[in-house]
Design an enzyme around this catalytic site. Sequence first.
Site, PDB file in Angstrom:
ATOM      1  N   ASN A   1       0.846  -1.193   0.000  1.00 20.53           N
ATOM      2  CA  ASN A   1       0.000   0.000   0.000  1.00 20.53           C
ATOM      3  C   ASN A   1       0.889   1.254   0.000  1.00 20.53           C
ATOM      4  OD1 ASN A   1      -1.399   2.273   1.103  1.00 20.53           O
ATOM      5  ND2 ASN A   1      -3.040   0.931   1.766  1.00 20.53           N
TER       6      ASN A   1
ATOM      7  N   ASP B   1      -0.081   4.448  -0.085  1.00 18.89           N
ATOM      8  CA  ASP B   1      -0.767   5.685   0.333  1.00 18.89           C
ATOM      9  C   ASP B   1       0.150   6.668   1.063  1.00 18.89           C
ATOM     10  OD1 ASP B   1      -3.128   4.776  -0.674  1.00 18.89           O
ATOM     11  OD2 ASP B   1      -3.946   4.121   1.245  1.00 18.89           O
ATOM     12  N   HIS B   2       0.998   6.108   1.941  1.00 14.99           N
ATOM     13  CA  HIS B   2       1.748   7.029   2.808  1.00 14.99           C
ATOM     14  C   HIS B   2       2.991   7.616   2.153  1.00 14.99           C
ATOM     15  CE1 HIS B   2      -1.212   6.692   5.799  1.00 14.99           C
ATOM     16  NE2 HIS B   2      -1.163   5.375   5.731  1.00 14.99           N
TER      17      HIS B   2
ATOM     18  N   ARG C   1       4.213  18.554   1.740  1.00  8.04           N
ATOM     19  CA  ARG C   1       4.961  19.706   1.231  1.00  8.04           C
ATOM     20  C   ARG C   1       4.323  20.299  -0.024  1.00  8.04           C
ATOM     21  NH1 ARG C   1      10.384  20.327   3.248  1.00  8.04           N
ATOM     22  NH2 ARG C   1      10.795  21.673   1.481  1.00  8.04           N
TER      23      ARG C   1
ATOM     24  N   HIS D   1      -5.673   3.703  -1.599  1.00  8.05           N
ATOM     25  CA  HIS D   1      -6.999   4.102  -1.105  1.00  8.05           C
ATOM     26  C   HIS D   1      -7.245   5.537  -1.555  1.00  8.05           C
ATOM     27  CE1 HIS D   1      -9.827   4.539   2.649  1.00  8.05           C
ATOM     28  NE2 HIS D   1     -10.422   4.863   1.518  1.00  8.05           N
TER      29      HIS D   1
ATOM     30  N   ARG E   1      -9.188   8.395  -1.131  1.00  8.62           N
ATOM     31  CA  ARG E   1     -10.177   8.896  -0.169  1.00  8.62           C
ATOM     32  C   ARG E   1     -10.951  10.070  -0.736  1.00  8.62           C
ATOM     33  NH1 ARG E   1     -10.528   8.155   5.372  1.00  8.62           N
ATOM     34  NH2 ARG E   1      -9.319   6.364   6.075  1.00  8.62           N
TER      35      ARG E   1
ATOM     36  N   ARG F   1      -6.574  12.815   0.783  1.00  7.39           N
ATOM     37  CA  ARG F   1      -5.482  13.165   1.690  1.00  7.39           C
ATOM     38  C   ARG F   1      -4.174  12.464   1.335  1.00  7.39           C
ATOM     39  NH1 ARG F   1      -7.393  10.125   7.182  1.00  7.39           N
ATOM     40  NH2 ARG F   1      -9.294  11.281   6.755  1.00  7.39           N
ATOM     41  N   HIS F   2      -4.253  11.338   0.656  1.00  3.30           N
ATOM     42  CA  HIS F   2      -2.984  10.748   0.186  1.00  3.30           C
ATOM     43  C   HIS F   2      -2.999  10.564  -1.332  1.00  3.30           C
ATOM     44  CE1 HIS F   2      -5.315   7.386   1.784  1.00  3.30           C
ATOM     45  NE2 HIS F   2      -4.912   7.571   3.002  1.00  3.30           N
TER      46      HIS F   2
ATOM     47  N   GLU G   1      -8.796   0.641  -3.087  1.00  2.00           N
ATOM     48  CA  GLU G   1      -9.691   0.689  -1.925  1.00  2.00           C
ATOM     49  C   GLU G   1     -10.555   1.929  -2.077  1.00  2.00           C
ATOM     50  OE1 GLU G   1      -7.191   0.898   1.460  1.00  2.00           O
ATOM     51  OE2 GLU G   1      -6.469  -1.144   1.246  1.00  2.00           O
TER      52      GLU G   1
ATOM     53  N   THR H   1      -7.374   6.774  10.225  1.00  2.00           N
ATOM     54  CA  THR H   1      -7.262   5.646   9.298  1.00  2.00           C
ATOM     55  C   THR H   1      -8.569   4.852   9.360  1.00  2.00           C
ATOM     56  OG1 THR H   1      -5.963   3.685   8.718  1.00  2.00           O
ATOM     57  CG2 THR H   1      -6.097   4.209  11.050  1.00  2.00           C
ATOM     58  N   THR H   2      -8.724   3.862   8.467  1.00  2.00           N
ATOM     59  CA  THR H   2      -9.980   3.100   8.410  1.00  2.00           C
ATOM     60  C   THR H   2     -10.204   2.369   9.744  1.00  2.00           C
ATOM     61  OG1 THR H   2      -9.355   2.759   6.118  1.00  2.00           O
ATOM     62  CG2 THR H   2     -11.295   1.589   6.889  1.00  2.00           C
TER      63      THR H   2
ATOM     64  N   GLU I   1     -11.701  -8.956   2.886  1.00  2.00           N
ATOM     65  CA  GLU I   1     -10.441  -8.626   3.551  1.00  2.00           C
ATOM     66  C   GLU I   1     -10.755  -8.468   5.030  1.00  2.00           C
ATOM     67  OE1 GLU I   1      -7.720  -5.892   1.736  1.00  2.00           O
ATOM     68  OE2 GLU I   1      -6.866  -5.318   3.675  1.00  2.00           O
TER      69      GLU I   1
ATOM     70  N   HIS J   1      -4.402  -4.278   7.867  1.00  2.00           N
ATOM     71  CA  HIS J   1      -4.530  -3.109   8.736  1.00  2.00           C
ATOM     72  C   HIS J   1      -3.679  -3.254   9.997  1.00  2.00           C
ATOM     73  CE1 HIS J   1      -5.901   0.597  10.416  1.00  2.00           C
ATOM     74  NE2 HIS J   1      -6.406   0.858   9.240  1.00  2.00           N
TER      75      HIS J   1
ATOM     76  N   GLY K   1       0.632  -1.210   4.640  1.00  2.00           N
ATOM     77  CA  GLY K   1       0.965   0.139   4.210  1.00  2.00           C
ATOM     78  C   GLY K   1       1.837   0.908   5.180  1.00  2.00           C
TER      79      GLY K   1
HETATM   80  N1  PXP Z   1      -6.324  -2.890   4.048  1.00  2.00           N
HETATM   81  C1  PXP Z   1      -7.301  -1.961   3.996  1.00  2.00           C
HETATM   82  C2  PXP Z   1      -8.623  -2.350   3.440  1.00  2.00           C
HETATM   83  C3  PXP Z   1      -7.048  -0.639   4.422  1.00  2.00           C
HETATM   84  O1  PXP Z   1      -8.042   0.270   4.361  1.00  2.00           O
HETATM   85  C4  PXP Z   1      -5.762  -0.291   4.878  1.00  2.00           C
HETATM   86  C5  PXP Z   1      -5.474   1.119   5.278  1.00  2.00           C
HETATM   87  O2  PXP Z   1      -5.572   1.960   4.186  1.00  2.00           O
HETATM   88  C6  PXP Z   1      -4.771  -1.294   4.883  1.00  2.00           C
HETATM   89  C7  PXP Z   1      -5.084  -2.585   4.487  1.00  2.00           C
HETATM   90  C8  PXP Z   1      -3.370  -1.012   5.295  1.00  2.00           C
HETATM   91  O3  PXP Z   1      -3.295  -0.647   6.622  1.00  2.00           O
HETATM   92  P1  PXP Z   1      -1.905  -0.153   7.220  1.00  2.00           P
HETATM   93  O4  PXP Z   1      -1.555   1.121   6.525  1.00  2.00           O
HETATM   94  O5  PXP Z   1      -2.184   0.025   8.675  1.00  2.00           O
HETATM   95  O6  PXP Z   1      -0.898  -1.230   6.947  1.00  2.00           O
END
Ligand code: PXP
Length: 244
Positions: free
Chosen positions: A10, A12-13, A21, A46, A48, A52-53, A73, A103-104, A154, A197, A219
């Site tokens: 993942n 996203d981060h 920035r 994801h 959103r 945000r990411h 996602e 977060t979710t 999931e 997660h 992620g």
């Molecule tokens: N799976 C799903 C469905 C999620 O929504 C997320 C968070 O975006 C993750 C996995 C990954 O979670 P983490 O960033 O805590 O590893």
Amino acid sequence: MRKRIRLGFNIDHVATVRNARGDDYPSPLRAAIIAQNNGADSITVHLREDRRHIRDHDLIELKKKIKIPINLEMALTPEMLKIALKLKPKYVCIVPEKRKEITTEGGLNLNYKKNYLTKVIRLLKLQNIQVSLFIEPDLKTVRLAKKLGSDNVELHTGKYCKFFREKNYIGIKKEFFKIKNSAKLGNILNLGVHAGHGLNYQTSKKISKIDEITELNIGHFFISESIFFGIANVLKKFNKILKR
Ligand code: PXP
């Protein structure tokens, strides 16, 4: 060598750091390419509602340049459905989304907007997109996911990971049991079973022992660890560049 469980990376981060920035680096696409070249099985993002990411242009670039499957996602909204149907990623995972959450926070409530959810699943599947529902590890919810026509579930491992951090051994045992039983039921019902997660090295190793779970999505910890694996290399590079 025994093949490992499938790993969805993942990114996203990477985008969170970029957006902090308002610049165009670090590039989520670059991270995805490195992951692809080093054995990740899929790239998870994801999109959103508040962007945000990951942002819309990231999705377009990823779709153009990444060869491994993309797992999108998304919240259960008409806007996201439209984007998914246009993008046609290999996988879509429907997740709950609240604007103010960090977060979710939990699994999707499959009884909320059930008719719309069923319709969304059907429309996605018609485009050959495999659908997953991000749910709490609960037998009733697994059964309902199957009934609604989902291909995969999931299982939310957030609670399990929190108990681990808190060293709540009773909680760990209880939650692991729930995840394991949900995975077994999913497998019996012919659902693909994924999990994710809050996973880190320790918790992902434990969860990967459940044979019925075929994929983990990781992620935040992934990116966090990557910082520490990179600092020494970047410093070496600066030492070279800045030599007089
Ligand atoms: N799976 C799903 C469905 C999620 O929504 C997320 C968070 O975006 C993750 C996995 C990954 O979670 P983490 O960033 O805590 O590893």
